[in-house]
Every structure is written in structure tokens, then in C-alpha cells.
Design a protein around this motif. Structure first.
Motif, short mmCIF file in Angstrom:
data_model
loop_
_atom_site.label_atom_id
_atom_site.label_comp_id
_atom_site.label_asym_id
_atom_site.label_seq_id
_atom_site.Cartn_x
_atom_site.Cartn_y
_atom_site.Cartn_z
N SER A 46 0.69 -1.20 -0.03
CA SER A 46 0.01 0.06 -0.02
C SER A 46 0.87 1.29 -0.01
O SER A 46 0.47 2.16 -0.73
N ASN A 47 2.12 1.20 0.71
CA ASN A 47 2.90 2.44 0.61
C ASN A 47 3.48 2.62 -0.69
O ASN A 47 3.58 3.84 -1.06
N TYR A 48 3.96 1.69 -1.37
CA TYR A 48 4.54 2.00 -2.58
C TYR A 48 3.35 2.14 -3.88
O TYR A 48 3.51 3.04 -4.69
N VAL A 49 2.09 1.87 -3.49
CA VAL A 49 1.15 2.12 -4.37
C VAL A 49 0.62 3.40 -4.20
O VAL A 49 0.24 4.28 -5.04
N LEU A 50 0.52 4.00 -2.99
CA LEU A 50 0.10 5.33 -2.51
C LEU A 50 1.16 6.43 -2.71
O LEU A 50 0.84 7.57 -2.69
N GLN A 51 2.34 6.10 -2.53
CA GLN A 51 3.50 6.91 -2.31
C GLN A 51 3.41 8.07 -3.62
O GLN A 51 3.65 9.26 -3.21
N PRO A 52 3.49 7.53 -4.74
CA PRO A 52 3.48 8.54 -5.80
C PRO A 52 2.33 9.66 -5.84
O PRO A 52 2.31 10.77 -6.34
N ALA A 53 1.25 9.30 -5.16
CA ALA A 53 0.20 10.28 -5.21
C ALA A 53 0.39 11.12 -3.83
O ALA A 53 -0.43 12.15 -3.68
N MET A 79 8.99 1.93 -11.19
CA MET A 79 9.49 1.20 -9.84
C MET A 79 8.58 1.09 -9.02
O MET A 79 8.29 -0.20 -8.21
N PRO A 80 7.36 2.07 -8.60
CA PRO A 80 6.39 1.44 -7.63
C PRO A 80 5.54 0.18 -8.25
O PRO A 80 5.05 -0.40 -7.39
N ILE A 81 5.22 0.47 -9.57
CA ILE A 81 4.62 -0.82 -10.08
C ILE A 81 5.60 -2.01 -9.89
O ILE A 81 4.79 -3.06 -9.84
N SER A 82 6.68 -1.98 -10.19
CA SER A 82 7.45 -3.40 -9.95
C SER A 82 7.37 -3.98 -8.43
O SER A 82 7.35 -4.85 -8.51
N VAL A 83 7.48 -2.86 -7.64
CA VAL A 83 7.32 -3.31 -6.19
C VAL A 83 6.12 -3.70 -5.87
O VAL A 83 6.12 -4.71 -5.08
N ALA A 84 5.13 -2.95 -6.22
CA ALA A 84 3.62 -3.40 -5.90
C ALA A 84 3.55 -4.66 -6.56
O ALA A 84 2.72 -5.47 -5.72
N LEU A 85 3.89 -4.94 -7.78
CA LEU A 85 3.91 -6.64 -8.24
C LEU A 85 4.51 -7.54 -7.46
O LEU A 85 3.88 -8.46 -7.02
N SER A 86 5.63 -7.27 -7.05
CA SER A 86 6.38 -8.18 -6.02
C SER A 86 5.68 -8.45 -4.87
O SER A 86 5.51 -9.46 -4.41
N ILE A 92 7.42 -11.83 -11.46
CA ILE A 92 8.33 -10.68 -12.34
C ILE A 92 8.67 -9.46 -11.86
O ILE A 92 9.63 -8.71 -12.05
N GLY A 93 7.78 -8.94 -10.80
CA GLY A 93 7.84 -7.80 -10.20
C GLY A 93 9.36 -7.59 -9.59
O GLY A 93 10.22 -6.30 -9.79
N LYS A 94 9.63 -8.51 -8.68
CA LYS A 94 10.70 -8.49 -7.66
C LYS A 94 12.13 -8.26 -8.60
O LYS A 94 13.03 -7.47 -8.49
N LEU A 95 12.25 -9.13 -9.82
CA LEU A 95 13.35 -9.17 -10.51
C LEU A 95 13.29 -7.89 -11.49
O LEU A 95 14.43 -7.56 -11.67
N LEU A 96 12.37 -7.51 -12.01
CA LEU A 96 12.49 -6.22 -12.93
C LEU A 96 12.97 -4.95 -11.76
O LEU A 96 13.68 -4.50 -12.10
N ALA A 97 12.40 -4.92 -10.53
CA ALA A 97 12.70 -3.92 -9.78
C ALA A 97 14.27 -3.87 -9.29
O ALA A 97 14.91 -2.89 -9.21
#
Length: 463
Positions: A101-108, A276-283, A150-155
Motif C-alpha cells: 500500500s505504501n508503494y502504491v500510494l506514495q506517488p500520490a 519502480m512503484p509498479i514493479s515493487v507493487a507487483l512483487s 516478475i515484479g521483484k526481478l524487474l525492480a
């Protein structure tokens, strides 16, 4: 080696996006935090070698729970299971959900922390959604896991590559020895212990193979090989990730960030910072799904052995999912989610994790003394478990001294399992078990499933 890759993939997870801030905060300097990451990997290697001996000496799947039950008996095994069900798994799930939730909301909320209510609400929605998925279909759960890993690998690949490019351009002021060991504050022994607890959260999963020992081909050869390959690689990846962070962020910036990888991306990726936030959110989303899947199976296994209520050994005949166990895991996670702060929760769960590891490795020494002539396909040097236990005792002692409330609460919850064990497991003449309520609960939550189709798979005694 596929086994090494499996171990590597299981260890590397969302923890590396959570722990760097806590490690730096308690270590007090950039240089010392990097030392903590490297030594943390070394400690995991010592523990893994001890677990490899236990894995081939007591060839049962189930990891710590199986070994402790075999060596020390039902009470100690039950306490370990009790702490895992009510502390370790729910707290880990809560931490990962809060990170999501922090990584999804932080950009906002670029200039401040996301609102408390918003992070808890989004985390709860995520937990409820994935609980529903895991209750509905095993296939859906496994497909989500495959896709979101795939999220954690990409990030991590992005962070390391961009960080190394920065260093090659000469941006490494915070990593120069004079600056790296300039302490933000002088760390005490207790604070250093807490730094190791924060790092250990990212390394959790190193004992994964011991949960499937019976399925490992030639464990005598393959278990040590997997350890020698995977643990150094994980340590290298984690150390490089932290070096990359410091190539573009000052210690003060990292400590001020609530989502370190997002801040890193905003500074270096420009118009592509959204990656970055999308990759971490996926992870983290995949991490929540994986922990829900495994924690519910642990509840199911404990109930099947008669160490947890009979209700938790029930699965649905059509979907083949342990619905009651999943609901218990979901409920415990949401409760912890609403009462804890991320880094305190990490100290909380890491303390109990280390306590469990230490008891298990102490069991190795006790088993050596109790059954000296037992055939041990893998037999580590005695200095390895002794070194681990010395470090373990110092770490837990000073952690308890520095955070008596956070760490002590975990001990209290674990010890509440003692009366529960004697009442629920040892007391054999209990009243007739009532399962209708559990069936009706599953029917209310999942009305498409007839309650008569949810039935137990065990004849063992229960609560």
C-alpha cells in the motif's frame, strides 16, 4: 542448479524493499549497514548448513516444526507451530501488505507520508482479495504467483543497473570510507542487534528447502550445493541493491523516505520513474499471495497432526482449498495490520523467527548427544551450530533489552500456547467436536459452496 534457483527465488522477495531503512536507522552509518547486510548473509549460511544436517537426519517435510517435534516432543513443536500461526506468518503478511500500500500510494503523496487510514484500508482490501482467490481456486493462486514474481526481478535489476551506472559516473560520495562510517548517531550493541533483526527479515526463506526435504532428489549432495550457491548470491544482490541506493541518496534522504525504491526511481529514472512503484507493487502482491498459500497449509498440517483445531483441517471437496485455515490467517493478519507500524512489526516477527531458528539448531546439538550413533549423511563441524547459537543468544538478549515491549510481547504470545497445548492436545476426553459452525461459516462466506461439501481430512484429536 534448479534447486539453487528455487532457494534463491524464495529468499529474494519484498523484504529488500522494506528493510534497508530499518537497517540504516539502527546501524547508524552507511558503512556499518553494508557490513550488517554481508554478515547477515553469513549467519544465514551457518543456519542453512545446520538445517541441511537436520534435513537428511530427520527426513520429514515440515522444517522446524517437524524437527523440534521429533527432538523435543509435542509441547515444544506445538509452541513453534503456535507462534508461526499467530505471530510469524500474520505479521509477515501485515508487513508486506503495508509495503504494497505504501508503494502504491506514495506517488500520490510525493511530499508526505500516505494517510494512515488509506494504507490500512488498501492493505486490508489486498489481503481480503487474495484470501478470496486462494479460497476459490488453487490454480488461480498459483497463476497469480507465477505472474507477479516478475515484479521483484524487474525492480532489483533496474535498481542495481542504474546504481552501478551512477557509480561509474563518479556519484559515490556517501560510499567513500570517510563518509560511509560517519555515524548519524552512535549505535549501541542493542541497536546493532536490531539492525540484524531488520536485515534478517529480508533473508527469511533460507530454510525453505527443509519444508520439502522428502521431495528433494539426493539431498545429501543437493542441499549443501544449493546453500553454497544461493546464500552468497542473495547476499551479493542485497549488498549491491543497498550500494545502488546510496549512489543517489544520502542517508538522510533514505531515512526520510517511506518507499525507498520509489524515491530512488524519482531521482534517477525521470519519466520512467513510474516503473519502480509498479514493479515493487507487483512483487509485494505476489509475496502476499505466496505467504497466504503457505501459511494456510501450515495451519492445515498442524490440524491434521492434532495440534490445531479440527476445523482447520477441513478443505472444500470441489475447490480443494483449506478455506477455514485461510480465513484464520486472513483474520489474524488484519488484526495485526491495524495495530502495528512496519518497522516495529519487523522487529517483532524477526525476534520470534530467530527464537525458532535457535531452538531448532539447539535441537541439532541435543540430538548429537542423545543419538551419537545415528547415521548422519551430512554432519557439520560442531563449531558451526555453536557459533550460530552464540550469535543467536547475543542478538536476542540485546534485542530484548532494546525493545522489551515489542520482543517481550512475542514471547508472551508464544507462552500462551502452553495451557492451550495441555487443554487442546493432551486432554483426550474432550467433548464431541463441533464442526457444523465452521461449515456454516464457509457457506456464508462462499455461498456457492454447499456446507456439506466441506469436510475434514483427519481423525486426529483436536481442540
Amino acid at each position: 542448479q534448479p534447486l539453487s534457483l528455487l532457494t534463491l527465488w524464495n529468499i529474494i522477495g519484498s523484504g529488500i524493499f522494506i528493510s534497508p531503512k530499518g537497517v540504516l536507522e539502527h546501524a547508524g552509518s552507511v558503512g556499518f549497514s553494508l557490513i550488517v547486510w554481508v554478515l547477515g548473509g553469513g549467519i544465514c549460511a551457518l543456519g542453512s548448513l545446520c538445517y541441511a544436517e537436520l534435513g537428511v537426519t530427520i527426513p520429514k517435510s515440515g522444517g522446524d516444526y517437524s524437527y523440534v517435534t521429533e527432538i523435543f516432543g509435542g509441547l515444544v513443536g506445538f509452541l513453534l507451530l503456535w507462534s508461526a500461526v499467530w505471530i510469524m506468518y500474520p505479521t509477515t503478511l501485515a508487513v508486506i501488505a503495508l509495503t504494497f500500500s505504501n508503494y502504491v500510494l506514495q506517488p500520490a503523496f510525493p511530499n508526505c507520508l500516505p494517510p494512515y487510514i488509506a494504507t490500512r484500508l488498501l492493505s486490508t482490501i489486498c489481503i481480503l482479495l487474495l484470501t478470496w482467490v486462494n479460497c476459490s481456486s488453487v490454480r488461480w493462486a498459483t497463476r497469480i504467483q507465477d505472474f507477479f514474481t516478475i515484479g521483484k526481478l524487474l525492480a532489483l535489476v533496474l535498481i542495481i543497473i542504474v546504481g552501478m551506472v551512477q557509480i561509474c559516473k563518479g556519484h559515490y560520495d556517501a560510499l567513500e570510507p570517510q563518509a560511509a562510517f560517519e555515524f548519524i548517531r552512535e549505535p549501541s550493541v542493542g541497536q546493532i542487534a536490531l539492525a540484524f533483526l531488520q536485515a534478517s527479515f529480508a533473508f527469511s526463506g533460507w530454510n525453505f528447502l527443509n519444508y520439502v526435504t522428502e521431495e528433494v532428489v539426493e539431498p545429501r549432495r543437493n542441499l549443501p550445493r544449493a546453500i553454497y550457491i544461493s546464500i552468497p548470491l542473495v547476499t551479493l544482490v542485497y549488498t549491491l541493491t543497498n550500494i545502488a541506493y546510496f549512489s543517489s541518496m544520502t542517508p538522510e534522504e533514505l531515512l526520510a523516505s517511506n518507499a525507498v525504491a520509489v524515491t530512488f526511481g524519482e531521482k534517477l529514472l525521470g519519466m520512467f520513474s513510474w516503473v519502480m512503484p509498479i514493479s515493487v507493487a507487483l512483487s509485494t502482491f505476489g509475496g502476499i499471495n505466496g505467504y497466504l498459500f503457505t501459511s494456510s497449509r501450515l495451519c492445515f498440517s498442524g490440524a491434521r497432526e492434532g495440534h490445531l483445531p479440527y476445523l482447520l483441517a477441513m478443505i472444500h471437496l470441489k475447490s480443494c482449498t483449506p478455506i477455514p485455515a485461510l480465513l484464520v490467517c486472513c483474520t489474524a493478519t488484519i488484526v495485526i495490520l491495524c495495530i502495528g507500524e512496519t518497522h516495529n512489526l519487523i522487529n517483532y516477527v524477526s525476534f520470534i523467527n530467530y527464537l525458532s531458528y535457535g531452538v531448532t539448531i539447539a535441537g541439532l546439538l541435543y540430538y548429537r548427544w542423545k543419538k551419537p550413533k545415528l547415521v548422519r549423511p551430512i554432519k557439520v563441524n560442531l563449531l558451526i551450530p555453536i557459533s550460530y547459537l552464540v550469535f543467536w543468544a547475543v542478538l536476542l538478549g540485546f534485542s530484548l533489552y532494546s525493545e522489551p515491549v515489542v520482543c517481550g510481547m512475542g514471547l508472551v504470545i508464544m507462552l500462551t500456547g502452553v495451557p492451550i497445548y495441555f487443554i487442546g492436545v493432551q486432554w483426550e476426553d474432550k467433548p464431541q467436536r463441533v464442526t457444523y459452525l465452521g461449515q456454516k461459516l464457509c457457506y456464508v462466506v462462499f455461498p456457492q459452496n454447499d456446507p456439506s461439501e466441506t469436510e475434514p481430512l483427519t481423525e486426529k484429536s483436536d481442540l
